[in-house]
Write a protein that holds these residues in place. Structure first.
Motif, PDB file in Angstrom:
ATOM      1  N   ARG A  82       1.969   2.115  -6.007  1.00 47.41           N
ATOM      2  CA  ARG A  82       0.744   1.402  -5.651  1.00 47.41           C
ATOM      3  C   ARG A  82      -0.277   2.311  -4.953  1.00 47.41           C
ATOM      4  NH1 ARG A  82       4.945  -2.196  -4.224  1.00 47.41           N
ATOM      5  NH2 ARG A  82       5.030  -4.050  -5.544  1.00 47.41           N
ATOM      6  N   PHE A  83       0.189   3.300  -4.228  1.00 45.50           N
ATOM      7  CA  PHE A  83      -0.699   4.115  -3.403  1.00 45.50           C
ATOM      8  C   PHE A  83      -1.724   4.854  -4.257  1.00 45.50           C
ATOM      9  CE2 PHE A  83      -1.788   8.024  -1.108  1.00 45.50           C
ATOM     10  CZ  PHE A  83      -2.129   7.517   0.137  1.00 45.50           C
ATOM     11  N   ASP A  91      -7.181   5.328  -0.280  1.00 45.69           N
ATOM     12  CA  ASP A  91      -5.888   5.952  -0.001  1.00 45.69           C
ATOM     13  C   ASP A  91      -5.920   7.469  -0.090  1.00 45.69           C
ATOM     14  OD1 ASP A  91      -4.895   3.429   0.322  1.00 45.69           O
ATOM     15  OD2 ASP A  91      -4.041   3.282  -1.681  1.00 45.69           O
ATOM     16  N   ARG A 130       0.819  -1.210   0.000  1.00 45.19           N
ATOM     17  CA  ARG A 130       0.000   0.000   0.000  1.00 45.19           C
ATOM     18  C   ARG A 130       0.859   1.268   0.000  1.00 45.19           C
ATOM     19  NH1 ARG A 130      -4.454   2.057   4.540  1.00 45.19           N
ATOM     20  NH2 ARG A 130      -5.172   3.874   3.349  1.00 45.19           N
ATOM     21  N   TRP A 131       1.815   1.351   0.925  1.00 47.63           N
ATOM     22  CA  TRP A 131       2.558   2.591   1.110  1.00 47.63           C
ATOM     23  C   TRP A 131       3.780   2.636   0.198  1.00 47.63           C
ATOM     24  CZ3 TRP A 131      -0.167   6.063   3.592  1.00 47.63           C
ATOM     25  CH2 TRP A 131      -1.155   5.625   4.466  1.00 47.63           C
ATOM     26  N   ARG A 146      -8.992   1.784  -4.770  1.00 51.75           N
ATOM     27  CA  ARG A 146      -7.723   2.210  -4.173  1.00 51.75           C
ATOM     28  C   ARG A 146      -7.710   3.730  -3.991  1.00 51.75           C
ATOM     29  NH1 ARG A 146      -6.236  -1.146  -1.832  1.00 51.75           N
ATOM     30  NH2 ARG A 146      -5.764   0.634  -0.503  1.00 51.75           N
TER      31      ARG A 146
END
Length: 443
Positions: free
Chosen positions: A74-75, A86, A69-70, A82
Motif C-alpha cells: 500500500r505504501f 508517502d 499505510r505502512w 499516495r
C-alpha cells in the motif's frame, strides 16, 4: 514639484521599507545557504533510504498498527496522491519495487541484476581513448545526477518488462533486456520500452513540477505580505526563486549522499559476480548475499542515520523484510557466524568503498568471478537439498495423514462403543443406577 515632494515624502519612505526588508531577508535569512540545502538534502535522503526502503521491503508489515499505510503493498502505491504523501522522488515507487525488491535482491551480482555496477558502467569502462581523469570526472557528474539521469528511467524499464512478462509479450529482437537504460540510451534512440514523453508524464514530470516549482509558491505570498502596497510594482519573486535554488542545490547534494551510501554496497575487487541464477533461500542464495555485499561502519544511531541504515547491507540482503533497528541486533550475530564457518565478511569505511566503486566504474579494477566449478557444485547441492527437503515434507505430510486416519478410526470405535452402552436402558424399578449400572453393564 516642491509641493508634491514635501507632502509625499513620508509615504514614499514607508513604501521603501518593505523592499529593503525583502532585500535584507534575502541576504541574511531567505537566501541560498548551506544549512537549508543540507537539511533538505538529508530529508530527501532519509525519506528514501530509511522510510521508503524498509517499508517497501515489508519491514513494518507485522509491527506497525496502521496497515492501511505502512504496508509494502500500500505504501506510496496506486495514485499520485499516495506517492506525494508517502514517498515522492524521481523514481516511481511501483517501478522501484520491481527493480530493487525483485530483480536486484533475487539476482544479486548476476547479469540480470540491474544494479550490477560493473555491468551498468560498461560505456565508461570500455571507453579506451578517453583519459582516466576524464572518466573520474564522468563518475562525479553521474554521482550528482544519477537518480534522474539513470535510476528513474532504468527502474521504469524494469516495470515495463514485468508488465510484458505478465501479458506474455516477448522482448523485441535486438533488445537487451538485461542492459541498463539511462538518458544516454534514450537520446541514442535505443529505448524500445517507452517514449520520453511517457517517462516525463508518468514518472519524472510530477516530481519535477511539484517538488521544485509548486512547493515554493507560498514564498510568493510571503513576499507579497512584506511588500504590502508596494507589491504591485516591487514584487520580484526573490523569495520564490531563492527557494527553487535551494531545492536544486539540495538535489545535487542528496544525489551525492545517496550515491555514496548506495553504489558501493556491491562494488569492489573483493566482491563476487555469478554466472548462473540460484534458487531463492537456498544455501547458494544466502552465501551470495554475504560474499557479494559489504558493510560499512555501524553501531550507533547517528552513524546509521547518516548511512540511511544501508551500512548493514549484508544483514539487509539476508533478511530484507526486517526493520532498521533489527539490523543493529543482527549484525554481530551474522559476523560471528561467518567467522565460525570461514565465510568472508567484508566491513570497511564508506570512503574506502567509494574509491573501490570509482575504480570499478572507470575500469582500473574488476570484480571477482566466482569459480564456475564451485558455482555448479553448490547449485547441485542446492537441488539435492531441495529434493531431500521436499521428500521429507511429503513423508511428514503422509505420516500426519496416517495419524489423522488412525485417530479418526479410534474416535469412531470409541463412539460406537459408547453408543452400545446406552442401548441398556436405566431400569428404575430394579434400583440399579449410577456406578452400579455401569458395573452391571461391564459384567
Amino acid at each position: 514639484g516642491e509641493k508634491v515632494g514635501t507632502r509625499a515624502g513620508r509615504r514614499r519612505c514607508s513604501s521603501l521599507e518593505p523592499v529593503v526588508d525583502v532585500d535584507q531577508c534575502h541576504r541574511y535569512g531567505f537566501s541560498v545557504n548551506i544549512i537549508t540545502i543540507a537539511c533538505i538534502s538529508t530529508f530527501v535522503f532519509c525519506r528514501w533510504t530509511m522510510v521508503a526502503h524498509h517499508t517497501c521491503h515489508g519491514g513494518y508489515d507485522k509491527c506497525h498498527p496502521n496497515h492501511k499505510r505502512w504496508h509494502r503493498f500500500r505504501f506510496a502505491l496506486g495514485s499520485l496522491w499516495r506517492r506525494w504523501n508517502d514517498w515522492f522522488d524521481w523514481m516511481m515507487p511501483e517501478a522501484w519495487n520491481i527493480e530493487h525488491n525483485n530483480r536486484h535482491h533475487y539476482h544479486l551480482s548476476e547479469i540480470a541484476d540491474p544494479d550490477l555496477l560493473e555491468h551498468t558502467a560498461t560505456d565508461i569502462r570500455q571507453a579506451q581513448y578517453v583519459p582516466t581523469a576524464v572518466k573520474y570526472i564522468a563518475v562525479l557528474v553521474l554521482a550528482l545526477t544519477w537518480k534522474w539521469f539513470y535510476y528513474a528511467p532504468n527502474t521504469y524499464k524494469e516495470l515495463k518488462l514485468a508488465q510484458w512478462r505478465k501479458e506474455g509479450r516477448p522482448v523485441p529482437p535486438g533488445v537487451d533486456a538485461d542492459g541498463s537504460l539511462s538518458f544516454v540510451t534514450i537520446l541514442r534512440g535505443k529505448n524500445a520500452f517507452f517514449n520520453i514523453w511517457e517517462l516525463f508524464y508518468v514518472v519524472m514530470g510530477p516530481y519535477l513540477i511539484i517538488h521544485f516549482f509548486l512547493t515554493p509558491l507560498p514564498f510568493l505570498l510571503l513576499e507579497y505580505y512584506y511588500l504590502g502596497s508596494a507589491a504591485a510594482t516591487a514584487l520580484t519573486g526573490v523569495y520564490y526563486w531563492t527557494a527553487v535554488q535551494n531545492l536544486f542545490y539540495a538535489e545535487l547534494l542528496t544525489n551525492v549522499h545517496a550515491f555514496v551510501a548506495v553504489a558501493p554496497n556491491h562494488a569492489g575487487d573483493d566482491m563476487y559476480r555469478f554466472q548462473k541464477p540460484c534458487r531463492p533461500f537456498s544455501g547458494s542464495f544466502y552465501l551470495r548475499q554475504v560474499i557479494a555485499s559489504v558493510d560499512f561502519h555501524y553501531g550507533n544511531d547517528v552513524v546509521d542515520t547518516l548511512h540511511g541504515f544501508l551500512n548493514y547491507q549484508i544483514e539487509h540482503h539476508l533478511w530484507p523484510n526486517l526493520s532498521m533497528l533489527s539490523y543493529q541486533k543482527a549484525a554481530p550475530l551474522v559476523k560471528d557466524i561467518c567467522a565460525k564457518h570461514g565465510v568472508p565478511y567484508i566491513q570497511q569505511p564508506v570512503w574506502t568503498r567509494v574509491l573501490q566503486t570509482a575504480n570499478i566504474m572507470v575500469g582500473r579494477i574488476s570484480m571477482r568471478h566466482f569459480p564456475q566449478d564451485y558455482e555448479t557444485k553448490f547449485l547441485q547441492l542446492d537441488a539435492q537439498t531441495e529434493k531431500e527437503r521436499l521428500s521429507a515434507f511429503h513423508q511428514k505430510r503422509n505420516n500426519n495423514n496416517n495419524n489423522n486416519k488412525e485417530k479418526k478410526q479410534k474416535k469412531k470405535k470409541k463412539k460406537e462403543s459408547t453408543s452400545s452402552h446406552h442401548d441398556y436402558p436405566h431400569d428404575c424399578s430394579s434400583g440399579i443406577g449410577g456406578w452400579e449400572q455401569d458395573t452391571y453393564m461391564m459384567c
